[in-house]
Design a protein around this motif. Sequence first.
Motif, PDB file in Angstrom:
ATOM      1  N   LEU A  73       0.827  -1.211   0.000  1.00  0.00           N
ATOM      2  CA  LEU A  73       0.000   0.000   0.000  1.00  0.00           C
ATOM      3  C   LEU A  73       0.860   1.259   0.000  1.00  0.00           C
ATOM      4  CD1 LEU A  73      -2.785  -1.031   2.546  1.00  0.00           C
ATOM      5  CD2 LEU A  73      -3.076  -0.642   0.092  1.00  0.00           C
ATOM      6  N   ILE A  74       1.961   1.219   0.754  1.00  0.00           N
ATOM      7  CA  ILE A  74       2.873   2.371   0.790  1.00  0.00           C
ATOM      8  C   ILE A  74       3.445   2.641  -0.601  1.00  0.00           C
ATOM      9  CG2 ILE A  74       5.120   3.165   1.655  1.00  0.00           C
ATOM     10  CD1 ILE A  74       4.373   1.734   4.329  1.00  0.00           C
ATOM     11  N   ALA A  75       3.861   1.562  -1.289  1.00  0.00           N
ATOM     12  CA  ALA A  75       4.409   1.716  -2.644  1.00  0.00           C
ATOM     13  C   ALA A  75       3.373   2.315  -3.593  1.00  0.00           C
ATOM     14  CB  ALA A  75       4.882   0.357  -3.165  1.00  0.00           C
ATOM     15  N   GLN A  76       2.110   1.866  -3.482  1.00  0.00           N
ATOM     16  CA  GLN A  76       1.056   2.395  -4.343  1.00  0.00           C
ATOM     17  C   GLN A  76       0.740   3.854  -4.007  1.00  0.00           C
ATOM     18  OE1 GLN A  76      -2.351  -0.404  -5.063  1.00  0.00           O
ATOM     19  NE2 GLN A  76      -1.114  -1.835  -3.874  1.00  0.00           N
ATOM     20  N   ASP A  77       0.776   4.186  -2.707  1.00  0.00           N
ATOM     21  CA  ASP A  77       0.540   5.575  -2.309  1.00  0.00           C
ATOM     22  C   ASP A  77       1.648   6.494  -2.827  1.00  0.00           C
ATOM     23  OD1 ASP A  77      -1.894   5.511  -1.120  1.00  0.00           O
ATOM     24  OD2 ASP A  77      -1.200   5.626   0.942  1.00  0.00           O
ATOM     25  N   VAL A  78       2.873   5.994  -2.852  1.00  0.00           N
ATOM     26  CA  VAL A  78       3.989   6.785  -3.384  1.00  0.00           C
ATOM     27  C   VAL A  78       3.760   7.075  -4.868  1.00  0.00           C
ATOM     28  CG1 VAL A  78       6.457   6.723  -3.975  1.00  0.00           C
ATOM     29  CG2 VAL A  78       5.702   6.039  -1.683  1.00  0.00           C
ATOM     30  N   ILE A  79       3.298   6.083  -5.615  1.00  0.00           N
ATOM     31  CA  ILE A  79       2.984   6.288  -7.036  1.00  0.00           C
ATOM     32  C   ILE A  79       1.888   7.342  -7.186  1.00  0.00           C
ATOM     33  CG2 ILE A  79       2.037   5.212  -9.127  1.00  0.00           C
ATOM     34  CD1 ILE A  79       3.343   2.576  -8.160  1.00  0.00           C
ATOM     35  N   LEU A  80       0.840   7.229  -6.349  1.00  0.00           N
ATOM     36  CA  LEU A  80      -0.247   8.210  -6.379  1.00  0.00           C
ATOM     37  C   LEU A  80       0.257   9.612  -6.050  1.00  0.00           C
ATOM     38  CD1 LEU A  80      -3.435   6.630  -4.715  1.00  0.00           C
ATOM     39  CD2 LEU A  80      -3.262   7.697  -6.976  1.00  0.00           C
ATOM     40  N   LEU A  81       1.132   9.697  -5.058  1.00  0.00           N
ATOM     41  CA  LEU A  81       1.706  10.986  -4.661  1.00  0.00           C
ATOM     42  C   LEU A  81       2.459  11.625  -5.821  1.00  0.00           C
ATOM     43  CD1 LEU A  81       2.422  13.131  -2.516  1.00  0.00           C
ATOM     44  CD2 LEU A  81       4.341  11.668  -1.833  1.00  0.00           C
ATOM     45  N   LEU A  82       3.263  10.817  -6.517  1.00  0.00           N
ATOM     46  CA  LEU A  82       4.025  11.332  -7.659  1.00  0.00           C
ATOM     47  C   LEU A  82       3.096  11.797  -8.782  1.00  0.00           C
ATOM     48  CD1 LEU A  82       6.924   8.708  -7.775  1.00  0.00           C
ATOM     49  CD2 LEU A  82       7.084  11.102  -7.053  1.00  0.00           C
ATOM     50  N   LEU A  83       2.014  11.059  -9.010  1.00  0.00           N
ATOM     51  CA  LEU A  83       1.047  11.443 -10.044  1.00  0.00           C
ATOM     52  C   LEU A  83       0.363  12.767  -9.694  1.00  0.00           C
ATOM     53  CD1 LEU A  83      -0.650   8.030 -10.951  1.00  0.00           C
ATOM     54  CD2 LEU A  83       0.723   9.458 -12.479  1.00  0.00           C
ATOM     55  N   ILE A  84      -0.053  12.890  -8.437  1.00  0.00           N
ATOM     56  CA  ILE A  84      -0.723  14.118  -8.004  1.00  0.00           C
ATOM     57  C   ILE A  84       0.215  15.316  -8.129  1.00  0.00           C
ATOM     58  CG2 ILE A  84      -1.705  15.333  -6.011  1.00  0.00           C
ATOM     59  CD1 ILE A  84      -2.826  12.623  -5.081  1.00  0.00           C
ATOM     60  N   LEU A  85       1.449  15.149  -7.672  1.00  0.00           N
ATOM     61  CA  LEU A  85       2.430  16.236  -7.784  1.00  0.00           C
ATOM     62  C   LEU A  85       2.703  16.578  -9.245  1.00  0.00           C
ATOM     63  CD1 LEU A  85       4.984  15.199  -4.996  1.00  0.00           C
ATOM     64  CD2 LEU A  85       3.331  17.080  -4.911  1.00  0.00           C
ATOM     65  N   HIS A  86       2.750  15.550 -10.097  1.00  0.00           N
ATOM     66  CA  HIS A  86       2.983  15.763 -11.530  1.00  0.00           C
ATOM     67  C   HIS A  86       1.846  16.568 -12.149  1.00  0.00           C
ATOM     68  CE1 HIS A  86       3.962  15.080 -15.711  1.00  0.00           C
ATOM     69  NE2 HIS A  86       2.801  14.457 -15.897  1.00  0.00           N
ATOM     70  N   TYR A  87       0.611  16.165 -11.875  1.00  0.00           N
ATOM     71  CA  TYR A  87      -0.532  16.862 -12.477  1.00  0.00           C
ATOM     72  C   TYR A  87      -0.776  18.231 -11.845  1.00  0.00           C
ATOM     73  CZ  TYR A  87      -1.523  12.472 -14.855  1.00  0.00           C
ATOM     74  OH  TYR A  87      -1.433  11.344 -15.643  1.00  0.00           O
ATOM     75  N   ASN A  88      -0.241  18.431 -10.638  1.00  0.00           N
ATOM     76  CA  ASN A  88      -0.338  19.752 -10.000  1.00  0.00           C
ATOM     77  C   ASN A  88       0.812  20.668 -10.399  1.00  0.00           C
ATOM     78  OD1 ASN A  88      -2.632  18.952  -8.696  1.00  0.00           O
ATOM     79  ND2 ASN A  88      -1.707  18.711  -6.679  1.00  0.00           N
ATOM     80  N   GLY A  89       1.761  20.124 -11.171  1.00  0.00           N
ATOM     81  CA  GLY A  89       2.908  20.903 -11.609  1.00  0.00           C
ATOM     82  C   GLY A  89       3.930  21.159 -10.521  1.00  0.00           C
ATOM     83  N   SER A  90       3.982  20.284  -9.505  1.00  0.00           N
ATOM     84  CA  SER A  90       4.925  20.489  -8.390  1.00  0.00           C
ATOM     85  C   SER A  90       5.727  19.216  -8.095  1.00  0.00           C
ATOM     86  CB  SER A  90       4.170  20.947  -7.138  1.00  0.00           C
ATOM     87  OG  SER A  90       3.062  20.108  -6.881  1.00  0.00           O
ATOM     88  N   LEU A  91       6.148  18.532  -9.154  1.00  0.00           N
ATOM     89  CA  LEU A  91       6.878  17.276  -9.006  1.00  0.00           C
ATOM     90  C   LEU A  91       8.207  17.457  -8.273  1.00  0.00           C
ATOM     91  CD1 LEU A  91       6.659  14.262  -9.682  1.00  0.00           C
ATOM     92  CD2 LEU A  91       7.805  14.727 -11.858  1.00  0.00           C
ATOM     93  N   ARG A  92       8.785  18.652  -8.350  1.00  0.00           N
ATOM     94  CA  ARG A  92      10.067  18.904  -7.684  1.00  0.00           C
ATOM     95  C   ARG A  92       9.969  18.739  -6.165  1.00  0.00           C
ATOM     96  NH1 ARG A  92      12.390  24.304 -10.850  1.00  0.00           N
ATOM     97  NH2 ARG A  92      12.638  23.310 -12.912  1.00  0.00           N
ATOM     98  N   GLN A  93       8.782  18.905  -5.636  1.00  0.00           N
ATOM     99  CA  GLN A  93       8.583  18.778  -4.192  1.00  0.00           C
ATOM    100  C   GLN A  93       8.686  17.327  -3.714  1.00  0.00           C
ATOM    101  OE1 GLN A  93       4.924  20.635  -2.951  1.00  0.00           O
ATOM    102  NE2 GLN A  93       5.382  22.566  -3.996  1.00  0.00           N
ATOM    103  N   SER A  94       8.695  16.384  -4.642  1.00  0.00           N
ATOM    104  CA  SER A  94       8.721  14.963  -4.271  1.00  0.00           C
ATOM    105  C   SER A  94       9.963  14.606  -3.457  1.00  0.00           C
ATOM    106  CB  SER A  94       8.644  14.082  -5.523  1.00  0.00           C
ATOM    107  OG  SER A  94       9.737  14.338  -6.394  1.00  0.00           O
TER     108      SER A  94
END
Length: 206
Positions: A73-94
């Motif tokens: 679940l943690i691994a899947q949440d990390v993927i979701l986090l990266l997707l959200i940051l990507h679509y929000n235009g803030s991937l650098r915050q990862s």
Amino acid sequence: MESDLLLHIANFSTLFMCMVLKFPQIFVLMRAKSSTGVSLNSLLLELIGFIVFVTYQMYYDYPPPTYLEYPILIAQDVILLLLILHYNGSLRQSLIYALLLVGGWRLLTVERWIIDLAMSLCTFISAASKFAQLQCMWRSKDAGQVSALSWAMATYTCMARIYTTTVTTGDVQVLVRFVAMTLLNLWVLLTVIYYQQRRSSSKKAD
């Protein structure tokens, strides 16, 4: 004998479901190329709750089948986090989030009292993640790209864990957490269904 069979069914069905639990949400985001309706704060709080919970279980040598799904679940949440940051235009915050999460995880096992305190707060952290998602939908009056299927599977896995915890460790803190998470996951699920049906009715009316 029957209780052993039920325990195995509950453990393996939970593990299997958790292997794909976040996939519907991931696919919805990728298809829409938007994270509308999905709360970043909710996801971060959920990640913290998962990390605390699995660390507590491992620290006290609980049976692996009772928490094996959490690394998945943690691994899947990390993927979701990266997707959200990507679509929000803030991937650098990862990178910042990664450092904070890994640093926090290492801190948990420095002293026994730290992991015990973190676990006592875990239910509140996880509950806050559900309320953050609910608040996000209440504010927009729309479920956006939130996947009802993911929340339905989350509700089932928490219900299954109530049973497995009862017949294995009997840990009251863990039981309270799963009961609370079952009710809150169900609340989020019903809210998502309500807003999705309302949006569908509006489209038909147009």
